[in-house]
Design an enzyme around this catalytic site. Structure first.
Site, PDB file in Angstrom:
ATOM      1  N   THR A  53     -30.250 -27.021 -17.862  1.00  0.00           N
ATOM      2  CA  THR A  53     -31.141 -27.375 -18.971  1.00  0.00           C
ATOM      3  C   THR A  53     -31.460 -28.768 -19.072  1.00  0.00           C
ATOM      4  OG1 THR A  53     -29.679 -27.083 -20.602  1.00  0.00           O
ATOM      5  CG2 THR A  53     -30.984 -24.960 -20.284  1.00  0.00           C
ATOM      6  N   THR A  67     -33.719 -30.448 -27.319  1.00  0.00           N
ATOM      7  CA  THR A  67     -33.522 -30.039 -26.285  1.00  0.00           C
ATOM      8  C   THR A  67     -32.646 -29.061 -26.108  1.00  0.00           C
ATOM      9  OG1 THR A  67     -31.612 -31.419 -25.970  1.00  0.00           O
ATOM     10  CG2 THR A  67     -33.668 -32.450 -25.474  1.00  0.00           C
ATOM     11  N   GLY A  68     -32.528 -28.370 -25.005  1.00  0.00           N
ATOM     12  CA  GLY A  68     -31.429 -26.865 -24.803  1.00  0.00           C
ATOM     13  C   GLY A  68     -32.329 -25.844 -24.938  1.00  0.00           C
ATOM     14  N   GLY A 111     -34.378 -23.264 -24.919  1.00  0.00           N
ATOM     15  CA  GLY A 111     -35.754 -23.069 -25.592  1.00  0.00           C
ATOM     16  C   GLY A 111     -36.072 -21.851 -26.597  1.00  0.00           C
TER      17      GLY A 111
HETATM   18  N1  ASP Z   1     -35.714 -27.072 -24.030  1.00  0.00           N
HETATM   19  C1  ASP Z   1     -36.018 -26.755 -22.619  1.00  0.00           C
HETATM   20  C2  ASP Z   1     -36.619 -25.500 -22.398  1.00  0.00           C
HETATM   21  O1  ASP Z   1     -36.235 -24.546 -22.839  1.00  0.00           O
HETATM   22  C3  ASP Z   1     -35.004 -26.866 -21.326  1.00  0.00           C
HETATM   23  C4  ASP Z   1     -34.130 -27.881 -22.114  1.00  0.00           C
HETATM   24  O2  ASP Z   1     -34.078 -28.794 -22.695  1.00  0.00           O
HETATM   25  O3  ASP Z   1     -32.902 -27.793 -21.670  1.00  0.00           O
HETATM   26  O4  ASP Z   1     -37.582 -25.379 -21.556  1.00  0.00           O
END
Ligand code: ASP
Length: 368
Positions: A217, A270-271, A273
């Protein structure tokens, strides 16, 4: 493990995390006063903006934050400033979580998501599952300013970008293709994909694997507060690696991947979703700041709610979520804070002097 024990552990960690909550002001000072920890609705609304301040995810350090700050000083609109900063990372093939060089979906196709929001007008624009255009954030600005819509997806988003003269290109770099093939060839021994002998000795890919062993991610979020108190923010991502084609994460969803309101402040994420989408987290962080929570404290509180609702299959034996999710919050008065679910990480901050990464806590810090 019984629910009671899980709840107890959650409560214990939450209390510890809350005890550590601190507001970091634009001057870089810690504000650990009882008032900053108080849940009482003391109105975060500030009269004097303490900008310019730029904050973001760690991959905004230093290029994206520096660029956004440089433009804020030239009185550029905060949304244009953060997008110009993010463009630098979208263009960078070495960042595999965003734009050109982003990791593809399970079929090897790079699909990008991005959104922008203007805290003064409340207007927003977003694109999702956009292919072949390396700067989805720039397309998102045009959705906000040149259409009566908020979100364009897939083929429609691509046609809109084409209409505005964006250059089309193959976004899958040789390095991202190598990583994707490595995933295809190693994630199951019950298919016909075989990893070549020569590659077996190749250095193990070291991307952040926060969502389980096989997934990567990563995203960029940047928010800016001008000297005049205007706020703008943007989130841009290639999303969860090897996702199902067409999967849209939190990043382009207003209220989830980002939210801002000139009256209060902004938040981006972030992370994982999916966990964010189910909780409208960025909107909630901003609303908690509206009620008087300090930025970091608001982020931790929302993480607590996300953790409490996480599906059992996504929990460790001790009740902590397996996944990471991070929030980055900026308040109207120039204070900022961030927090993550599992990883003690950081927040990139440019307070007018230089861009630094400041440590941010995790609700359930991982030991490793
Ligand atoms: N938040 C992003 C998603 O889920 C991915 C990420 O930030 O790791 O698309």
């Amino acid at each position: 493990m019984s629910n009671t024990r899980r709840d107890f552990l959650r409560g214990a960690v939450s209390a510890t995390a809350l005890g550590c909550a601190a507001t970091i002001t634009a001057m870089g000072q810690q504000d650990n006063t009882e008032k900053s920890r108080s849940a009482a609705p003391t109105q975060a609304k500030a009269t004097a903006g303490r900008g310019p301040v730029v904050i973001g995810s760690v991959n905004a350090h230093p290029a994206a934050c520096d660029k956004a700050m440089e433009l804020l000083r030239q009185n550029t609109h905060p949304v244009d400033a953060v997008v110009a900063g993010i463009n630098l990372v979208e263009d960078d093939p070495k960042d595999h979580s965003v734009g050109y060089g982003g990791l593809p979906n399970e079929e090897g196709v790079v699909q990008l998501d991005s959104a922008v929001m203007d805290g003064k007008t409340g207007k927003a624009g977003a694109v999702a599952a956009l292919e072949r255009i390396k700067n989805p954030s720039s397309v998102a600005i045009l959705v906000m300013r040149r259409t009566d819509h908020v979100l364009l997806v897939g083929e429609g988003a691509l046609r809109f970008a084409r209409a505005h003269g964006f250059e089309e290109m193959n976004l899958l770099t040789p390095e991202a293709r190598r990583i994707w093939l490595e995933w295809k060839e190693t994630h199951s021994d019950k298919d016909d994909w075989i990893r070549p002998e020569a590659d077996k000795a190749a250095k193990k890919t070291s991307w952040r694997r926060v969502d389980g062993e096989n997934f990567t991610t990563g995203t960029i979020h940047v928010a800016a507060l001008t000297a005049g108190g205007d706020i703008g923010c943007c989130t841009s991502t290639s999303g969860l690696s090897y996702k199902l084609p067409g999967r849209v994460g939190d990043s382009p969803i207003i209220g989830a991947g980002l939210y801002c309101d000139n009256e209060v402040g902004s938040c981006g994420s972030t992370g994982r979703g999916e966990a964010n989408l189910q909780n409208c987290s960025s909107f909630l962080v901003v609303e908690l700041m509206r009620q008087g929570r300090a930025p970091e404290e608001a982020c931790l509180e929302v993480l607590r709610r996300v953790a409490a609702k996480a599906e059992p299959r996504l929990l460790e034996d001790d009740g902590a979520p397996l996944f990471d999710l991070r929030f980055y919050a900026l308040r109207k008065d120039g204070s900022y804070g961030a927090a993550g679910m599992r990883k003690e990480g950081g927040i990139a901050v440019h307070d007018g002097t230089e861009c630094k990464v400041i440590k941010a806590p995790a609700l359930y810090p991982t030991k490793s």
